[in-house]
Each structure stands twice: as structure tokens, then as C-alpha cells.
Design a protein around this motif. Structure first.
Motif, PDB file in Angstrom:
ATOM      1  N   ASP A 221       0.828  -1.215   0.000  1.00  0.00           N
ATOM      2  CA  ASP A 221       0.000   0.000   0.000  1.00  0.00           C
ATOM      3  C   ASP A 221       0.860   1.263   0.000  1.00  0.00           C
ATOM      4  N   GLN A 222       2.042   1.188   0.589  1.00  0.00           N
ATOM      5  CA  GLN A 222       2.947   2.335   0.562  1.00  0.00           C
ATOM      6  C   GLN A 222       3.512   2.548  -0.835  1.00  0.00           C
ATOM      7  N   LEU A 223       3.828   1.460  -1.525  1.00  0.00           N
ATOM      8  CA  LEU A 223       4.311   1.574  -2.905  1.00  0.00           C
ATOM      9  C   LEU A 223       3.241   2.149  -3.817  1.00  0.00           C
ATOM     10  N   VAL A 224       1.987   1.800  -3.555  1.00  0.00           N
ATOM     11  CA  VAL A 224       0.883   2.344  -4.338  1.00  0.00           C
ATOM     12  C   VAL A 224       0.824   3.859  -4.164  1.00  0.00           C
ATOM     13  N   LYS A 225       0.998   4.342  -2.932  1.00  0.00           N
ATOM     14  CA  LYS A 225       0.980   5.792  -2.687  1.00  0.00           C
ATOM     15  C   LYS A 225       2.104   6.493  -3.437  1.00  0.00           C
ATOM     16  N   LEU A 226       3.291   5.897  -3.430  1.00  0.00           N
ATOM     17  CA  LEU A 226       4.409   6.506  -4.164  1.00  0.00           C
ATOM     18  C   LEU A 226       4.147   6.479  -5.672  1.00  0.00           C
ATOM     19  N   GLY A 227       3.564   5.397  -6.150  1.00  0.00           N
ATOM     20  CA  GLY A 227       3.231   5.313  -7.576  1.00  0.00           C
ATOM     21  C   GLY A 227       2.201   6.348  -7.976  1.00  0.00           C
ATOM     22  N   GLU A 228       1.194   6.540  -7.119  1.00  0.00           N
ATOM     23  CA  GLU A 228       0.174   7.554  -7.405  1.00  0.00           C
ATOM     24  C   GLU A 228       0.788   8.947  -7.424  1.00  0.00           C
ATOM     25  N   ARG A 229       1.717   9.222  -6.515  1.00  0.00           N
ATOM     26  CA  ARG A 229       2.383  10.528  -6.488  1.00  0.00           C
ATOM     27  C   ARG A 229       3.169  10.740  -7.778  1.00  0.00           C
ATOM     28  N   SER A 230       3.863   9.719  -8.237  1.00  0.00           N
ATOM     29  CA  SER A 230       4.657   9.885  -9.460  1.00  0.00           C
ATOM     30  C   SER A 230       3.758  10.099 -10.675  1.00  0.00           C
ATOM     31  N   LEU A 231       2.556   9.546 -10.660  1.00  0.00           N
ATOM     32  CA  LEU A 231       1.630   9.761 -11.770  1.00  0.00           C
ATOM     33  C   LEU A 231       1.021  11.159 -11.737  1.00  0.00           C
ATOM     34  N   LEU A 232       0.935  11.752 -10.560  1.00  0.00           N
ATOM     35  CA  LEU A 232       0.384  13.110 -10.445  1.00  0.00           C
ATOM     36  C   LEU A 232       1.388  14.161 -10.897  1.00  0.00           C
ATOM     37  N   ASP A 233       2.679  13.893 -10.687  1.00  0.00           N
ATOM     38  CA  ASP A 233       3.723  14.825 -11.112  1.00  0.00           C
ATOM     39  C   ASP A 233       3.819  14.854 -12.619  1.00  0.00           C
ATOM     40  N   LYS A 234       4.099  16.022 -13.152  1.00  0.00           N
ATOM     41  CA  LYS A 234       4.200  16.146 -14.602  1.00  0.00           C
ATOM     42  C   LYS A 234       5.605  16.390 -15.031  1.00  0.00           C
TER      43      LYS A 234
END
Length: 80
Positions: free
Chosen positions: A67-80
Motif C-alpha cells: 500500500d505504501q508503494l501504491v501511494k508513491l506510484g500515485e504521487r509519481s503519476l500526479l507529477d508532470k
């Protein structure tokens, strides 16, 4: 071959972010470290929780929960 295109850094980070959100346990140690470095470099956009997860993951990539990796993945997808 000289005709093969090298993937653009942003697209490969997006692919890494997608992999982290869909199949976080399949990330390699190197991919986890790359993801954490991306989140830490874009620190002004990451939440305190995301920065803390990234710091811990950078020191112990194998000890990160899915679940922590998912949060980091979501953050990287939000960054442009």
C-alpha cells in the motif's frame, strides 16, 4: 539498432508509476529506489506522509508495504 528509440525519462517514470499502482509487489529493488528518488526530488508536491515513506523505502527497499508503494506510484503519476 540505430532506429530503436530510447524511452523518454518521463514516460518510463509514468510506466513505473503505473506498475507501482497496479502490481506493487513486482517492483524490483532498483525500481523502488528510482521511484523514491523521484518522489523525494519533487518534494514540494509530495505530502509529508509520502516523503516519509520515500525516505524509509530508500534505506530499505525490500521492507516497503504494497500500500505504501501504491501511494508513491500515485504521487509519481500526479507529477508532470
Amino acid at each position: 539498432m540505430s532506429h530503436d528509440r530510447v524511452p523518454h525519462a518521463a514516460s518510463s517514470l509514468r510506466d513505473l508509476g503505473r506498475k507501482a499502482t497496479h502490481t506493487p509487489k513486482l517492483l524490483t529493488k532498483e525500481e523502488v529506489i528510482r521511484l523514491t528518488e523521484h518522489v523525494l526530488k519533487g518534494g514540494e508536491h509530495a505530502t509529508e506522509e509520502e516523503r516519509e515513506i520515500a525516505r524509509k523505502a530508500k534505506h530499505n527497499p525490500e521492507g516497503v508495504e504494497a500500500d505504501q508503494l501504491v501511494k508513491l506510484g500515485e504521487r509519481s503519476l500526479l507529477d508532470k
